[in-house]
Scaffold this motif. Structure first.
Motif, PDB file in Angstrom:
ATOM      1  N   ILE A   1     -32.468  23.507 -19.502  1.00 14.09           N
ATOM      2  CA  ILE A   1     -32.378  22.001 -19.895  1.00 14.09           C
ATOM      3  C   ILE A   1     -31.803  21.332 -18.526  1.00 14.09           C
ATOM      4  O   ILE A   1     -30.941  21.703 -17.871  1.00 14.09           O
ATOM      5  CB  ILE A   1     -31.139  21.790 -20.940  1.00 14.09           C
ATOM      6  N   VAL A   2     -32.638  20.136 -18.291  1.00 16.41           N
ATOM      7  CA  VAL A   2     -32.243  19.606 -17.202  1.00 16.41           C
ATOM      8  C   VAL A   2     -32.005  18.020 -17.602  1.00 16.41           C
ATOM      9  O   VAL A   2     -33.017  17.505 -18.154  1.00 16.41           O
ATOM     10  CB  VAL A   2     -33.515  19.475 -15.940  1.00 16.41           C
ATOM     11  N   GLY A   3     -31.083  17.548 -17.140  1.00 15.21           N
ATOM     12  CA  GLY A   3     -30.899  15.965 -17.401  1.00 15.21           C
ATOM     13  C   GLY A   3     -30.267  15.238 -16.202  1.00 15.21           C
ATOM     14  O   GLY A   3     -29.737  15.914 -15.152  1.00 15.21           O
ATOM     15  N   GLY A   4     -30.361  14.039 -16.266  1.00 10.48           N
ATOM     16  CA  GLY A   4     -29.858  13.157 -15.430  1.00 10.48           C
ATOM     17  C   GLY A   4     -30.262  11.739 -15.366  1.00 10.48           C
ATOM     18  O   GLY A   4     -30.767  11.333 -16.192  1.00 10.48           O
ATOM     19  N   TRP A   5     -29.551  10.935 -14.398  1.00  6.53           N
ATOM     20  CA  TRP A   5     -29.813   9.510 -14.396  1.00  6.53           C
ATOM     21  C   TRP A   5     -30.214   9.025 -13.094  1.00  6.53           C
ATOM     22  O   TRP A   5     -29.642   9.670 -11.986  1.00  6.53           O
ATOM     23  CB  TRP A   5     -28.358   8.659 -14.821  1.00  6.53           C
TER      24      TRP A   5
ATOM     25  N   ILE B   1     -33.593  13.544 -20.100  1.00  8.31           N
ATOM     26  CA  ILE B   1     -33.213  14.828 -20.279  1.00  8.31           C
ATOM     27  C   ILE B   1     -34.993  15.662 -20.683  1.00  8.31           C
ATOM     28  O   ILE B   1     -35.456  14.967 -21.474  1.00  8.31           O
ATOM     29  CB  ILE B   1     -32.594  15.219 -21.666  1.00  8.31           C
ATOM     30  N   TYR B   2     -35.107  16.794 -19.932  1.00 10.93           N
ATOM     31  CA  TYR B   2     -36.010  17.696 -20.170  1.00 10.93           C
ATOM     32  C   TYR B   2     -35.714  18.958 -20.340  1.00 10.93           C
ATOM     33  O   TYR B   2     -34.839  19.710 -20.100  1.00 10.93           O
ATOM     34  CB  TYR B   2     -36.897  17.753 -18.812  1.00 10.93           C
ATOM     35  N   GLY B   3     -36.662  19.622 -21.352  1.00 12.93           N
ATOM     36  CA  GLY B   3     -36.537  21.146 -21.607  1.00 12.93           C
ATOM     37  C   GLY B   3     -37.525  21.720 -20.911  1.00 12.93           C
ATOM     38  O   GLY B   3     -38.465  21.345 -20.668  1.00 12.93           O
TER      39      GLY B   3
ATOM     40  N   GLY C   1     -41.518  30.376 -19.158  1.00 12.16           N
ATOM     41  CA  GLY C   1     -42.890  30.215 -18.936  1.00 12.16           C
ATOM     42  C   GLY C   1     -43.079  28.895 -18.063  1.00 12.16           C
ATOM     43  O   GLY C   1     -43.894  28.979 -17.410  1.00 12.16           O
ATOM     44  N   GLY C   2     -42.063  28.125 -18.069  1.00 12.96           N
ATOM     45  CA  GLY C   2     -42.280  26.916 -16.972  1.00 12.96           C
ATOM     46  C   GLY C   2     -43.070  25.615 -17.585  1.00 12.96           C
ATOM     47  O   GLY C   2     -43.516  24.889 -16.623  1.00 12.96           O
ATOM     48  N   THR C   3     -43.017  25.360 -18.799  1.00  9.93           N
ATOM     49  CA  THR C   3     -43.444  23.989 -19.200  1.00  9.93           C
ATOM     50  C   THR C   3     -42.433  22.828 -19.080  1.00  9.93           C
ATOM     51  O   THR C   3     -41.342  23.267 -19.123  1.00  9.93           O
ATOM     52  CB  THR C   3     -43.808  24.224 -20.709  1.00  9.93           C
ATOM     53  N   ILE C   4     -42.851  21.658 -19.075  1.00 11.83           N
ATOM     54  CA  ILE C   4     -41.718  20.686 -18.841  1.00 11.83           C
ATOM     55  C   ILE C   4     -41.946  19.727 -20.226  1.00 11.83           C
ATOM     56  O   ILE C   4     -43.105  19.318 -20.083  1.00 11.83           O
ATOM     57  CB  ILE C   4     -41.556  20.019 -17.537  1.00 11.83           C
ATOM     58  N   ILE C   5     -41.048  19.430 -20.661  1.00 16.46           N
ATOM     59  CA  ILE C   5     -41.115  18.664 -21.922  1.00 16.46           C
ATOM     60  C   ILE C   5     -39.692  17.478 -21.964  1.00 16.46           C
ATOM     61  O   ILE C   5     -38.760  17.900 -22.056  1.00 16.46           O
ATOM     62  CB  ILE C   5     -40.590  19.363 -23.124  1.00 16.46           C
ATOM     63  N   GLU C   6     -40.136  16.208 -21.854  1.00 15.99           N
ATOM     64  CA  GLU C   6     -39.400  15.209 -21.989  1.00 15.99           C
ATOM     65  C   GLU C   6     -38.810  15.038 -23.324  1.00 15.99           C
ATOM     66  O   GLU C   6     -39.602  15.056 -24.184  1.00 15.99           O
ATOM     67  CB  GLU C   6     -39.767  13.846 -21.510  1.00 15.99           C
ATOM     68  N   GLN C   7     -37.514  15.017 -23.628  1.00 19.59           N
ATOM     69  CA  GLN C   7     -36.875  14.866 -25.137  1.00 19.59           C
ATOM     70  C   GLN C   7     -35.950  14.010 -25.244  1.00 19.59           C
ATOM     71  O   GLN C   7     -35.397  13.575 -24.084  1.00 19.59           O
ATOM     72  CB  GLN C   7     -36.549  16.341 -25.580  1.00 19.59           C
ATOM     73  N   PRO C   8     -35.619  13.416 -26.383  1.00 18.18           N
ATOM     74  CA  PRO C   8     -34.631  12.297 -26.468  1.00 18.18           C
ATOM     75  C   PRO C   8     -33.105  13.254 -26.389  1.00 18.18           C
ATOM     76  O   PRO C   8     -32.331  12.562 -26.225  1.00 18.18           O
ATOM     77  CB  PRO C   8     -34.946  11.803 -27.992  1.00 18.18           C
ATOM     78  N   PHE C   9     -33.306  14.439 -26.792  1.00 13.57           N
ATOM     79  CA  PHE C   9     -32.153  15.261 -26.743  1.00 13.57           C
ATOM     80  C   PHE C   9     -32.562  16.796 -26.560  1.00 13.57           C
ATOM     81  O   PHE C   9     -33.928  16.845 -27.092  1.00 13.57           O
ATOM     82  CB  PHE C   9     -31.133  15.191 -28.040  1.00 13.57           C
ATOM     83  N   ALA C  10     -31.597  17.677 -25.922  1.00 13.49           N
ATOM     84  CA  ALA C  10     -32.299  18.858 -25.810  1.00 13.49           C
ATOM     85  C   ALA C  10     -30.994  19.762 -26.448  1.00 13.49           C
ATOM     86  O   ALA C  10     -29.901  19.603 -26.231  1.00 13.49           O
ATOM     87  CB  ALA C  10     -32.442  19.351 -24.496  1.00 13.49           C
ATOM     88  N   ILE C  11     -31.665  21.023 -26.970  1.00 14.25           N
ATOM     89  CA  ILE C  11     -30.560  22.142 -27.499  1.00 14.25           C
ATOM     90  C   ILE C  11     -31.007  23.373 -27.022  1.00 14.25           C
ATOM     91  O   ILE C  11     -32.006  23.625 -26.913  1.00 14.25           O
ATOM     92  CB  ILE C  11     -30.670  21.919 -29.124  1.00 14.25           C
ATOM     93  N   GLY C  12     -30.148  24.243 -26.495  1.00 11.23           N
ATOM     94  CA  GLY C  12     -30.295  25.517 -26.047  1.00 11.23           C
ATOM     95  C   GLY C  12     -29.072  26.524 -26.483  1.00 11.23           C
ATOM     96  O   GLY C  12     -27.846  25.923 -26.707  1.00 11.23           O
TER      97      GLY C  12
END
Length: 156
Positions: free
Chosen positions: A32-36, A44-46, A50-61
């Motif tokens: 999970i990568v997040g920042g401002w 925030i990105y999941g 495998g290396g896909t990038i997904i912008e999400q409103p929230f991330a859980i891991g």
């Protein structure tokens, strides 16, 4: 970075995505990568295996995450205040701790916004208890109460 400015959250997420993709045969965890940043605000990105990038409103891991998806689908909403969002995270992680033995026993949160980074710590004895959990005890004997000095011996 090359322009002498901090990287955006999306640039950081893309760097993590490249690392993840180039090491997909050696990595065993999504990230999970997040920042401002001043251009896009909070993001925030999941980055799953495998290396896909997904912008999400929230991330859980993590190991307890499977317990939380339904909870977040119901409780998360757009436009939450910083305090509402942090309390939602504390509640969610305490639920995971109650159900998943590998989720640890304390909660650490990190808030990243235009004001910088704020880290908070919630010790396990201050977290809410859920369902059939017992209050923390100093000894197993404490669960039998003060009246019972010792447990009854087992009969054969």
């Amino acid at each position: 970075i090359q322009l002498g400015q901090p990287a955006t959250a999306k640039v950081a997420a893309n760097l993590v995505r490249l690392l993840s993709y180039n090491n997909k045969d050696r990595l065993q965890a999504g990230l999970i990568v997040g920042g401002w940043d001043r251009y896009n605000g909070g993001k925030i990105y999941g980055v799953p295996l495998g290396g896909t990038i997904i912008e999400q409103p929230f991330a859980i891991g993590g190991s307890g995450s499977s317990y939380l998806y339904g909870f977040f689908d119901q409780a998360w909403r757009e436009g939450m205040t910083k305090d509402e969002a942090e309390q939602l995270v504390v509640k969610a992680v305490s639920l995971a701790i109650a159900r998943d033995g590998a989720s640890g026993g304390v909660i650490r949160t990190v808030i990243i916004n235009e004001d910088g980074v704020t880290r908070n710590f919630y010790p396990g004895d201050k977290l809410p208890l859920w369902h059939e959990e017992l209050e923390p005890q100093n000894s197993l004997l404490d669960t039998w109460g003060a009246a019972a000095a010792s447990p009854e011996p087992m009969s054969m």
